[in-house]
Design a protein around this motif. Structure first.
Motif, mmCIF file in Angstrom:
data_model
loop_
_atom_site.group_PDB
_atom_site.id
_atom_site.type_symbol
_atom_site.label_atom_id
_atom_site.label_comp_id
_atom_site.label_asym_id
_atom_site.label_seq_id
_atom_site.Cartn_x
_atom_site.Cartn_y
_atom_site.Cartn_z
ATOM 1 N N GLN A 80 0.715 -1.319 0.093
ATOM 2 C CA GLN A 80 0.165 -0.034 0.001
ATOM 3 C C GLN A 80 0.902 1.202 0.067
ATOM 4 O O GLN A 80 2.037 1.227 0.468
ATOM 5 C CB GLN A 80 -1.043 0.054 1.199
ATOM 6 C CG GLN A 80 -1.755 -1.000 1.190
ATOM 7 C CD GLN A 80 -2.730 -1.257 2.363
ATOM 8 O OE1 GLN A 80 -2.632 -0.612 3.500
ATOM 9 N NE2 GLN A 80 -3.802 -2.179 2.152
ATOM 10 N N GLU A 81 0.449 2.195 -0.577
ATOM 11 C CA GLU A 81 1.115 3.467 -0.856
ATOM 12 C C GLU A 81 1.586 4.189 0.486
ATOM 13 O O GLU A 81 2.670 4.661 0.232
ATOM 14 C CB GLU A 81 0.247 4.510 -1.606
ATOM 15 C CG GLU A 81 1.334 5.573 -2.318
ATOM 16 C CD GLU A 81 0.666 6.367 -3.239
ATOM 17 O OE1 GLU A 81 1.164 7.411 -3.905
ATOM 18 O OE2 GLU A 81 -0.694 5.986 -3.707
ATOM 19 N N ASP A 82 0.901 4.203 1.491
ATOM 20 C CA ASP A 82 1.192 5.041 2.906
ATOM 21 C C ASP A 82 2.059 3.866 3.871
ATOM 22 O O ASP A 82 1.991 4.323 4.864
ATOM 23 C CB ASP A 82 -0.143 5.227 3.539
ATOM 24 C CG ASP A 82 -0.950 4.089 3.682
ATOM 25 O OD1 ASP A 82 -0.579 3.052 3.214
ATOM 26 O OD2 ASP A 82 -1.978 4.435 4.603
ATOM 27 N N LYS A 130 10.176 1.436 -5.286
ATOM 28 C CA LYS A 130 9.521 2.399 -6.403
ATOM 29 C C LYS A 130 10.341 3.155 -6.910
ATOM 30 O O LYS A 130 10.201 3.092 -8.307
ATOM 31 C CB LYS A 130 8.211 3.069 -5.788
ATOM 32 C CG LYS A 130 8.621 4.244 -4.963
ATOM 33 C CD LYS A 130 7.361 4.834 -4.631
ATOM 34 C CE LYS A 130 8.066 6.157 -3.582
ATOM 35 N NZ LYS A 130 6.132 6.926 -3.101
ATOM 36 N N ILE A 142 4.760 1.672 -6.904
ATOM 37 C CA ILE A 142 4.558 1.765 -5.491
ATOM 38 C C ILE A 142 5.678 0.734 -5.101
ATOM 39 O O ILE A 142 6.234 -0.009 -5.810
ATOM 40 C CB ILE A 142 3.196 1.240 -4.963
ATOM 41 C CG1 ILE A 142 2.801 -0.059 -5.689
ATOM 42 C CG2 ILE A 142 2.216 2.409 -5.244
ATOM 43 C CD1 ILE A 142 1.572 -0.553 -5.235
ATOM 44 N N GLU A 149 -1.412 -4.527 -1.116
ATOM 45 C CA GLU A 149 -2.180 -3.945 -1.963
ATOM 46 C C GLU A 149 -2.568 -5.091 -2.647
ATOM 47 O O GLU A 149 -3.857 -5.442 -2.934
ATOM 48 C CB GLU A 149 -1.546 -2.844 -2.671
ATOM 49 C CG GLU A 149 -2.501 -2.232 -3.780
ATOM 50 C CD GLU A 149 -3.527 -1.401 -3.120
ATOM 51 O OE1 GLU A 149 -4.559 -1.169 -3.839
ATOM 52 O OE2 GLU A 149 -3.375 -0.843 -1.897
#
Length: 301
Positions: free
Chosen positions: A66-68, A95, A123, A150
Motif C-alpha cells: 500500500q502506498e502509505d 518504487k 509503489i 495492496e
C-alpha cells in the motif's frame, strides 16, 4: 567348512570364469547393458526433475505494498515473509528502482517520463521466490493475509503447467524405469540359466560322486558375483565418461542451455557416491543371485 575348503571353492569359482569365458563374457555383456539402461534412465529422470526445479526457481511472486506503508512496516513485512515455510527468498523492490528499470526498458518513451518530472506513479514491492511451487496456493493465502499488502501478482498459469508437467514426467519416467528393471532381470535370469545349462553335465557328475548342494553352488555363486562386480565397474566407467562428455558438450552453448532451463543440470560428482554404490551393488547382487536360482533345477538329480 574349513578355511582350506573355502579357498578351494573360491579359487574354483575364479577358475570357472576362465574355463567358461565365452558364457561368462555373455553374462558380463548382458549385465553391463542392463545396468546401463536402468542407470542412464534414472540419471535422465533426475535431470528432468532438476531442470523443472530450475525453471520453478525462476518463478517469482511480486507483492505490491500500500502506498502509505512506512519503512518500519516494510521491515515488519519482510520479517513475516522470511518466516513463512515456503518462502526461499524475499527482496525489497522500491518504487525508485522500479521506475528506473521502467525507464531503461522503455527508452523510446523518454518524453513521457520527462513530463512526469519528480512524480513516481509506482509503489514499493517485494519480490518473493518460493521453495516448492506445488505449495504456492497456500503461500499466496498467507501473503494476502498480511497487512499493508495492496495486491499480489503470481504467474498461476505457468505454475499450473509446471505442476502438471512434473507429475506427467515423473509418472512416465517411473513407468520406463520400472519396465527396464523388469526386462533387465528377465534377461539376466535367462542368460544365467543358459550359462548354467551348458554345464549341467558337470553339475550332475559332481552330484553323483557325493558333492553337497553348497559345494556345487558356491563356485557358481563366486563366478556370478565376480562377473556382476566387473560388469558394474564397466557400467560405471561408461556412464561416468559418457555423462561428463555430454555435460561438457551441452555447457559449451550456455545461451541455449539457459533458454531451456538446463543451468540446473546435475553434475555427476553430485550423485557419484550413490551411483557407484548402486552399480557395484546391483551388478554383484544380480550376478550372484542369478546363479543361485539357475543351479537349483540341476541339483535335483
Amino acid at each position: 567348512m574349513r578355511a582350506s575348503g573355502v579357498r578351494y571353492l573360491l579359487g574354483k569359482g575364479i577358475e570357472n570364469i576362465w574355463k567358461n569365458r565365452m558364457m561368462a563374457f555373455a553374462s558380463f555383456c548382458v549385465l553391463l547393458i542392463s545396468l546401463l539402461l536402468v542407470g542412464l534412465s534414472v540419471l535422465v529422470s533426475i535431470n528432468i526433475s532438476s531442470m523443472i526445479g530450475g525453471v520453478e526457481d525462476k518463478n517469482e511472486v511480486v507483492i505490491y505494498l500500500q502506498e502509505d506503508t512506512t519503512d518500519m512496516e516494510i521491515s515488519e513485512i519482510y520479517g513475516e515473509l522470511i518466516r513463512m515455510d515456503n518462502v526461499a527468498e524475499a527482496n525489497f523492490y522500491s518504487k525508485e528502482e522500479a521506475f528506473e528499470d521502467m525507464k531503461n526498458n522503455m527508452s523510446d518513451y523518454e518524453m513521457v517520463f520527462d513530463s512526469l518530472g519528480e512524480d513516481n506513479p509506482l509503489i514499493d514491492a517485494y519480490r518473493v521466490r518460493v521453495s516448492d511451487i506445488s505449495k504456492i496456493d497456500d503461500t499466496l493465502v498467507q501473503i494476502n493475509a498480511l497487512e499493508h499488502v495492496e495486491s499480489v501478482r503470481a504467474p498461476m498459469d505457468f505454475v499450473n503447467i509446471l505442476k502438471e508437467l512434473r507429475q506427467i514426467l515423473t509418472m512416465i519416467c517411473g513407468v520406463i524405469i520400472t519396465a527396464l528393471i523388469i526386462i533387465s532381470i528377465v534377461i539376466i535370469a535367462n542368460t544365467t540359466k543358459a550359462s548354467v545349462f551348458a554345464r549341467r553335465a558337470e553339475i550332475q557328475i559332481m552330484k553323483y560322486v557325493g558333492a553337497t548342494n553348497s559345494f556345487i553352488r558356491i563356485p557358481f555363486f563366486v563366478e556370478g558375483m565376480i562377473t556382476g562386480f566387473f560388469a558394474g565397474c564397466a557400467a560405471l566407467a561408461v556412464t561416468w565418461l559418457g555423462y561428463d562428455a555430454l555435460i561438457d558438450l551441452l555447457t559449451r552453448g550456455t545461451n541455449v542451455i539457459a533458454i531451456f532451463g538446463m543451468t540446473s543440470i546435475v553434475q555427476f560428482e553430485d550423485v557419484a557416491i550413490p551411483v557407484i554404490a548402486s552399480y557395484l551393488t546391483a551388478g554383484t547382487f544380480f550376478g550372484a543371485l542369478g546363479t543361485v536360482f539357475s543351479t537349483r533345477k540341476h541339483l535335483n538329480v
